[in-house]
Write a protein that holds these residues in place. Structure first.
Motif, PDB file in Angstrom:
ATOM      1  N   ARG A 198       5.145  68.716  23.823  1.00  0.00           N
ATOM      2  CA  ARG A 198       3.939  68.781  23.024  1.00  0.00           C
ATOM      3  C   ARG A 198       3.996  68.480  21.644  1.00  0.00           C
ATOM      4  O   ARG A 198       5.135  67.986  21.067  1.00  0.00           O
ATOM      5  CB  ARG A 198       3.220  70.400  23.152  1.00  0.00           C
ATOM      6  CG  ARG A 198       3.097  70.629  24.700  1.00  0.00           C
ATOM      7  CD  ARG A 198       2.719  72.004  24.881  1.00  0.00           C
ATOM      8  NE  ARG A 198       2.500  72.557  26.069  1.00  0.00           N
ATOM      9  CZ  ARG A 198       2.453  73.762  26.470  1.00  0.00           C
ATOM     10  NH1 ARG A 198       2.268  74.780  25.447  1.00  0.00           N
ATOM     11  NH2 ARG A 198       2.399  74.231  27.954  1.00  0.00           N
ATOM     12  N   LEU A 199       2.920  68.491  20.687  1.00  0.00           N
ATOM     13  CA  LEU A 199       3.081  68.150  19.344  1.00  0.00           C
ATOM     14  C   LEU A 199       4.137  69.098  19.035  1.00  0.00           C
ATOM     15  O   LEU A 199       4.139  70.173  19.163  1.00  0.00           O
ATOM     16  CB  LEU A 199       1.780  68.473  18.749  1.00  0.00           C
ATOM     17  CG  LEU A 199       0.517  67.490  18.757  1.00  0.00           C
ATOM     18  CD1 LEU A 199      -0.649  68.116  18.395  1.00  0.00           C
ATOM     19  CD2 LEU A 199       0.824  66.320  18.340  1.00  0.00           C
ATOM     20  N   ALA A 200       4.806  68.542  17.995  1.00  0.00           N
ATOM     21  CA  ALA A 200       6.116  69.079  17.495  1.00  0.00           C
ATOM     22  C   ALA A 200       5.675  70.455  16.700  1.00  0.00           C
ATOM     23  O   ALA A 200       4.460  70.375  16.134  1.00  0.00           O
ATOM     24  CB  ALA A 200       6.737  68.267  16.479  1.00  0.00           C
ATOM     25  N   ILE A 207       4.310  76.798  14.162  1.00  0.00           N
ATOM     26  CA  ILE A 207       3.004  76.209  13.831  1.00  0.00           C
ATOM     27  C   ILE A 207       2.946  74.783  14.218  1.00  0.00           C
ATOM     28  O   ILE A 207       3.878  73.935  14.130  1.00  0.00           O
ATOM     29  CB  ILE A 207       2.919  76.290  12.172  1.00  0.00           C
ATOM     30  CG1 ILE A 207       3.141  77.544  11.454  1.00  0.00           C
ATOM     31  CG2 ILE A 207       1.570  75.648  11.726  1.00  0.00           C
ATOM     32  CD1 ILE A 207       3.403  77.462  10.119  1.00  0.00           C
ATOM     33  N   SER A 208       1.978  74.605  15.081  1.00  0.00           N
ATOM     34  CA  SER A 208       1.809  73.434  15.670  1.00  0.00           C
ATOM     35  C   SER A 208       1.276  72.356  14.567  1.00  0.00           C
ATOM     36  O   SER A 208       0.566  72.457  13.663  1.00  0.00           O
ATOM     37  CB  SER A 208       0.494  73.366  16.604  1.00  0.00           C
ATOM     38  OG  SER A 208       0.261  72.004  17.072  1.00  0.00           O
ATOM     39  N   SER A 209       1.966  71.168  14.773  1.00  0.00           N
ATOM     40  CA  SER A 209       1.696  70.026  13.484  1.00  0.00           C
ATOM     41  C   SER A 209       0.421  69.359  13.941  1.00  0.00           C
ATOM     42  O   SER A 209      -0.226  68.724  13.076  1.00  0.00           O
ATOM     43  CB  SER A 209       2.689  68.908  13.550  1.00  0.00           C
ATOM     44  OG  SER A 209       2.861  68.587  15.034  1.00  0.00           O
ATOM     45  N   GLY A 210      -0.480  70.110  14.565  1.00  0.00           N
ATOM     46  CA  GLY A 210      -1.711  69.747  14.798  1.00  0.00           C
ATOM     47  C   GLY A 210      -2.466  70.090  13.616  1.00  0.00           C
ATOM     48  O   GLY A 210      -3.643  69.650  13.335  1.00  0.00           O
ATOM     49  N   ALA A 269     -10.316  67.494  18.812  1.00  0.00           N
ATOM     50  CA  ALA A 269     -10.040  68.941  18.583  1.00  0.00           C
ATOM     51  C   ALA A 269      -9.493  69.265  19.795  1.00  0.00           C
ATOM     52  O   ALA A 269      -8.665  70.063  19.956  1.00  0.00           O
ATOM     53  CB  ALA A 269     -11.424  69.470  18.266  1.00  0.00           C
ATOM     54  N   GLY A 270     -10.142  68.914  21.180  1.00  0.00           N
ATOM     55  CA  GLY A 270      -9.960  69.355  22.322  1.00  0.00           C
ATOM     56  C   GLY A 270      -8.523  69.056  22.649  1.00  0.00           C
ATOM     57  O   GLY A 270      -7.575  69.553  23.172  1.00  0.00           O
ATOM     58  N   ALA A 271      -8.280  67.714  22.308  1.00  0.00           N
ATOM     59  CA  ALA A 271      -7.001  67.167  22.950  1.00  0.00           C
ATOM     60  C   ALA A 271      -5.761  67.968  22.011  1.00  0.00           C
ATOM     61  O   ALA A 271      -4.831  68.234  22.708  1.00  0.00           O
ATOM     62  CB  ALA A 271      -6.926  65.746  22.734  1.00  0.00           C
ATOM     63  N   VAL A 275      -2.725  69.297  23.948  1.00  0.00           N
ATOM     64  CA  VAL A 275      -1.336  68.661  23.631  1.00  0.00           C
ATOM     65  C   VAL A 275      -0.676  69.717  22.262  1.00  0.00           C
ATOM     66  O   VAL A 275       0.786  69.258  22.329  1.00  0.00           O
ATOM     67  CB  VAL A 275      -1.414  67.304  23.151  1.00  0.00           C
ATOM     68  CG1 VAL A 275      -2.109  66.629  24.442  1.00  0.00           C
ATOM     69  CG2 VAL A 275      -1.927  66.875  21.835  1.00  0.00           C
ATOM     70  N   GLY A 276      -1.300  70.380  21.621  1.00  0.00           N
ATOM     71  CA  GLY A 276      -0.556  71.156  20.701  1.00  0.00           C
ATOM     72  C   GLY A 276      -0.180  72.570  21.034  1.00  0.00           C
ATOM     73  O   GLY A 276       1.050  73.056  20.779  1.00  0.00           O
TER      74      GLY A 276
END
Lengths: 362, 311
Positions: A198-200, A207-210, A269-271, A275-276
């Motif tokens: 997933r997103l790092a 904390i997601s890098s999203g 936003a959904g993605a 993925v985050g």
């Protein structure tokens, strides 16, 4: 009353510089009503038999001051910010895209359908980017029918986007239950993107890098809308479509572009949420972020920087409220009431302020 | 397919369509009046929820369905009062305040339900019906139309009343003028704000009744967020009906049938996921809008607050 006010009573001029007077009225018109809303809702808590001070302290403590809570708050901000960016573009261009939830869910489902499969054959970064692009495309496509109806038939987009959001919510469920079902699980859900793909996370945190994707989206949208010729065109369309036509702008084409951008950001936003954070979509999952973000964007008067502040504020209430629902037994719905109360009081304060200024001028 | 065409199935289908259609009819009629007078009432969903909760609460406490409907109407009226104050009197943005009110009353009703009934989930007894002798004996249509609670007849009667008001009375003319050319109405000495306030309050009352119907007759209990878009469908009906009450009735019947089909097919054991069927009414709206979109008529001054002397 000028056109901008007719569209939006809380509207300010995007280019005006803050002065001392502006700060003073900001304090009166923004902080006062927010405090009043907290007070009113505290009364409601008292009547319901809860200790309001303990509740508020707990929410703030959980949302901001506990390490894990703050990380959850910042992670929650990512989809909210992307929704906010989606709404800022639309609202500034005078288009009421209220279909963000449908665009979000379909984007999320498509990302969850693609990600876990693609990651087995492609590197992580390609998977993540592909998921986000696909979700943006799906979000934009889901807004196409309302866009065309509005641009070429003049059909009110509030209705069409709301219909598409109900349609999209059910359709997302159909996709999850019938097509992208993970055969390995008994509960209906899509395949899961492994945590390591997933997103790092930000180093040393969860904390997601999203979060940065969300922040970047809001800031870019803000700058484009206030500092570029393209943004100016959209704002003209929003302020006065007839004048825009006279100025030689292709209002129909711009309308479709605005819908596509707005829908694309909601899909993104959904993605980012999938993925985050979540990795998969379960059947009947619908966080309904979009309609909650609408008041925030209005409170911020479509200003990107203020939107970031309000989104942070809301994320604290949301995360803190979730945790308080489990611990203190005040249901999560309370956050909804609090935000709505704030919203209506702020609109009232704004009106009072306008009246005061009108009296001063005359 | 043959099993689907039994009398029992058809009766359930038509009865369900009426039950699902009545709240849409009430909300649509209310929204239509509000829109006619120039106020786009997005808060109608919140008004329905307020009516649904107030109606359920009063009916449960007093054990009287009539009192329940009175309370439901008052609930919707109360929310409409806020809307009228903020959007008509003060001229704040109708869509923004409408969304705010809807969100707020989604929260408030859910919270009240949690606090009062969150552990017991009480149900109301079935509502007594008013049987019309003779007509009620017609197969399928009889039980669906002529053996129903009083409020069903009242709702249908309202269509005639509202239609009469629009066509034959000064009030109807004022309402129309308030939405199409408020300044002209003002010049004739009629207070635009008062006419619009009347329209919004009527809309709230009808939406409240519709909500009370959902909780008292439809479900027999209150569930948070139970309107599930019914108010928004009401807005669509009002837009497509182009100011004609009978078109709202027709639209509500079609939508009611779609909603009823969902449950009826499941009861009949047809194996289609509920989500697919739930898409039908919304897909139907979109199809209608794509085909007839150009004809959707909206009053000229819809959504624009009226401020005397401002251009």
């Amino acid at each position: 009353m000028d056109e901008a006010q007719a569209i939006h009573p809380l509207h300010d001029k995007a280019s005006s510089r803050p002065t001392l007077e502006a700060w003073r009225s900001l304090a009166l018109v923004t902080v006062g009503p927010i405090l009043l809303a907290f007070l009113l809702c505290a009364l409601a808590l008292l009547i319901a038999g809860h200790d309001p001070i303990a509740y508020y302290l707990y929410v703030v403590e959980r949302g901001v001051f506990s390490g894990q809570g703050l990380q959850q708050t910042l992670t929650r901000m990512a989809p909210l910010l992307l929704h906010a960016a989606s709404l800022i573009i639309a609202f500034r261009a005078g288009i009421w895209n209220l279909g963000g939830d449908g665009q979000f869910l379909l984007g999320a489902v498509m990302a969850a359908a693609l990600g876990p499969v693609l990651v087995t054959v492609a590197p992580d970064w390609i998977t993540l980017i592909a998921c986000m692009l696909l979700a943006m495309l799906v979000g934009a496509l889901w807004s196409l029918v309302p866009a065309l109806l509005r641009a070429y038939q003049g059909v009110n987009e509030i209705i069409t986007t709301l219909m598409m959001t109900f349609l999209g919510t059910s359709f997302a469920n159909v996709l999850v239950k019938l097509i992208f079902l993970d055969p390995a699980t008994t509960v209906p859900q899509t395949r899961t993107l492994p945590v390591e793909d997933r997103l790092a996370w930000l180093p040393g945190t969860t904390i997601s890098s999203g979060l940065f994707i969300g922040l970047a989206a809001v800031i870019i949208v803000h700058l484009v809308m206030t500092r570029t010729a393209f943004g100016l065109r959209l704002r003209i369309v929003g302020a006065n479509p007839k004048a825009a036509l006279h100025a030689g702008l292709s209002v129909s084409a711009l309308t479709v572009i605005v819908f596509a951008l707005s829908g694309g950001l909601a899909g993104l936003a959904g993605a980012v949420d999938i993925v985050g954070v979540f990795g998969n979509v379960r059947a009947d999952w619908n966080p309904a972020y979009a309609l909650a973000v609408v008041p925030l964007v209005f409170l911020a008067r479509f200003n990107g920087w203020a939107t970031i502040a309000f989104v942070f504020f809301y994320a604290v209430l949301d995360i803190g409220g979730e945790s308080a629902a489990r611990r203190i037994g005040v249901p999560q719905y309370f956050t909804l009431v609090l935000v709505a109360t704030m919203f209506i009081l702020l609109a009232l304060a704004e009106w009072l302020d306008q009246q005061r200024r009108a009296r001063q001028r005359s | 397919m043959e099993a689907l065409l039994t009398t029992a199935f058809l009766t359930a289908l038509v009865t369900g369509a009426v039950t699902a259609g009545i709240p849409l009819l009430l909300a649509g009629l209310g929204e239509q009046m509000s829109e006619k007078a120039g106020v786009l009432n997005v808060g109608i969903e919140g008004m329905m929820l307020a009516g649904a909760f107030a109606g359920f609460f009063a009916a449960y406490m007093s054990e009287s369905i009539a009192l329940g409907f009175l309370a439901g109407a008052l609930g919707g009226f109360g929310v409409a009062l806020l809307m009228a104050l903020l959007c008509v009197r003060l001229g704040l943005n109708q869509i923004v305040i409408g969304i705010g009110l809807t969100l707020g009353f989604e929260g408030i009703t859910a919270l009240l339900h949690y606090n009062l009934f969150g552990r017991s989930y009480p149900r109301l007894p079935a509502v007594e019906t008013l049987r019309i002798p003779g007509l009620a004996d017609i197969p399928v249509l009889g039980p669906a139309f002529f053996d129903r609670p009083l409020i069903v007849y009242v709702a249908v009667l309202l269509v005639f009343v509202v239609s009469f008001v629009y066509r034959r009375t000064n009030l109807g003319l004022y309402l129309q003028a308030a939405g199409d050319k408020p300044a002209a109405l003002d010049v004739t000495g009629i207070d635009v704000v008062r006419i619009r306030t009347f329209a919004v309050l009527t809309a709230g009352t009808l939406a409240g009744l519709g909500g009370a119907f959902l909780s008292e007759v439809g479900a027999g209990l209150f569930v948070p967020f139970m309107t599930n878009g019914a108010g928004f469908i009401g807005i669509v009906l009002a837009m497509l009906a182009r100011g004609r009450p009978f078109w709202v009735l027709a639209g509500a019947a079609i939508f009611g049938a779609c909603l009823s089909l969902t449950t009826a097919l499941q009861v009949a054991g047809v194996n289609v996921p509920t989500d697919v069927i739930q898409m039908i009414p919304f897909a139907a709206v979109m199809a209608v809008l794509i085909i007839f979109g150009r004809n959707a008529h909206l009053p000229a001054a819809l959504g624009i607050p009226y401020v005397r002397g401002a251009r």
